[in-house]
Scaffold this active site. Structure first.
Site, PDB file in Angstrom:
ATOM      1  CG  ASN A 194      -1.819   1.206   1.288  1.00  0.00           C
ATOM      2  OD1 ASN A 194      -1.424   2.299   0.885  1.00  0.00           O
ATOM      3  ND2 ASN A 194      -3.022   1.039   1.793  1.00  0.00           N
ATOM      4  CD  GLU A 250      -4.875   4.263   1.039  1.00  0.00           C
ATOM      5  OE1 GLU A 250      -5.362   5.398   0.934  1.00  0.00           O
ATOM      6  OE2 GLU A 250      -4.380   3.818   2.091  1.00  0.00           O
ATOM      7  CE1 TYR A 300      -6.897   0.761   1.583  1.00  0.00           C
ATOM      8  CE2 TYR A 300      -8.255   2.052   0.089  1.00  0.00           C
ATOM      9  CZ  TYR A 300      -7.598   1.916   1.292  1.00  0.00           C
ATOM     10  OH  TYR A 300      -7.633   2.937   2.218  1.00  0.00           O
ATOM     11  CG  ASP A 337       0.152   5.004   6.052  1.00  0.00           C
ATOM     12  OD1 ASP A 337       0.218   4.588   4.875  1.00  0.00           O
ATOM     13  OD2 ASP A 337      -0.870   5.507   6.528  1.00  0.00           O
ATOM     14  CG  HIS A 338       0.230   0.296   4.517  1.00  0.00           C
ATOM     15  ND1 HIS A 338      -0.590  -0.719   4.945  1.00  0.00           N
ATOM     16  CD2 HIS A 338      -0.522   1.434   4.575  1.00  0.00           C
ATOM     17  CE1 HIS A 338      -1.791  -0.227   5.240  1.00  0.00           C
ATOM     18  NE2 HIS A 338      -1.773   1.066   5.028  1.00  0.00           N
ATOM     19  CG  ASP A 371      -4.663  -1.972   3.581  1.00  0.00           C
ATOM     20  OD1 ASP A 371      -5.040  -2.660   4.548  1.00  0.00           O
ATOM     21  OD2 ASP A 371      -4.569  -0.734   3.618  1.00  0.00           O
ATOM     22  CG  ASN A 395      -8.032  -1.288   5.938  1.00  0.00           C
ATOM     23  OD1 ASN A 395      -7.167  -0.762   6.641  1.00  0.00           O
ATOM     24  ND2 ASN A 395      -8.403  -0.780   4.778  1.00  0.00           N
TER      25      ASN A 395
END
Length: 258
Positions: A7, A34, A107, A248-249, A148, A150
């Site tokens: 991501n 993303e 995602y 951030d990943h 991702d 989540n």
DNA sequence: ATGTCGTTCTGTGAACGA
């Protein structure tokens, strides 16, 4: 064959780091999430490195891609019976066959908070993902869903589970959706951590989460037996989370012997 | 202190999503 998922939190903002990472890590197939750009705006520099690209994006939010330098066939955008959110289709899944391996870059919707309409959408979306995996996963062909999700599969996949009592990513229905994928024949390919004991893949930008290793394992590789049995290594490339201007990943890298 | 990012529009800061 080296397959990875990352991501990137905007492919255009991350472009210098993405190009450097592609050159150093030398993956054959990469699932990106993303993108935050439209399909036609995907940076051409990636193709200049020798990758074919199947991108699926609409602009500001979401966006996924499969990059491959071992062939790219049978591209499919969107899941079987994919749900919409606010009556709109969102670019969250793209599938492609690369060198005989079928991969999906996904995602999964965030969910925002339990009880929010986005959370119900997340669960519907995961059911469509399961249906797609069932429709496409033949025993003889290596198949994997990477991206991702989540969702943290277990409490150990969160740095402090006590902080998540009212949160998405750890609820029983979300974890049940992962269990349904496993019941459909997919296995969680758990990567090695290259530092510390847990293979976290995401650390919030805020509150010095990365240096404190306050992370979560939410970027997952769910693979059928043909794919999972071919895995000879898997790790989280936390180096890509360091320094100036990271996502951030971190990428998850999987090496296959096919 | 929801303390950082990235994107877009209400546009040189705020709103939104993560």
């Amino acid at each position: 064959m080296r397959v990875a998922t990352w991501n990137v939190n905007s492919v255009t903002a991350r472009l210098p780091r993405l190009l450097a990472w592609l050159e150093s890590a030398k993956p054959d197939v990469v699932c990106l999430q993303e993108l935050k750009c439209a399909t036609e705006a995907f940076p051409p520099e990636v193709r200049d490195l020798g990758f074919e690209v199947a991108a699926y994006g609409l602009g500001r939010w979401n966006g996924v891609a499969v990059l491959s330098r071992v062939g790219l066939e049978d591209v499919r955008r969107g899941l079987v019976d994919e749900p919409t959110y606010d009556d709109a289709a969102e670019p969250r899944a793209v599938g492609a066959t690369c060198g005989g391996v079928r991969v999906w870059s996904v995602y999964v919707p965030n969910g925002r908070e339990p009880g929010h309409p986005h959370y119900a959408y997340k669960l519907r979306w995961l059911e469509a993902l399961r249906a797609t995996a069932v429709a496409e996963s033949a025993p003889e062909r290596p198949f994997a869903v990477l991206g991702d999700f989540n969702i943290a599969p277990a409490d150990d996949d969160v740095w402090d589970i006590s902080l998540f009592t009212e949160s998405t990513h750890v609820t029983e229905p979300e974890r049940a959706a992962l269990a349904a994928l496993r019941e459909a024949g997919l296995r969680d390919v758990v990567p090695r951590a290259l530092k510390y004991d847990k293979p976290y893949t995401y650390w919030d930008y805020r509150q010095l989460a990365f240096p404190n290793n306050h992370g979560m394992r939410i970027d997952l590789v769910y693979a059928n037996a043909s794919f999972a049995d071919a895995v000879n290594d898997a790790y989280v490339d936390r180096e890509a989370r360091k320094g100036k201007g990271p996502s951030d990943h971190a990428p998850v890298v999987v090496d296959l012997t096919l």
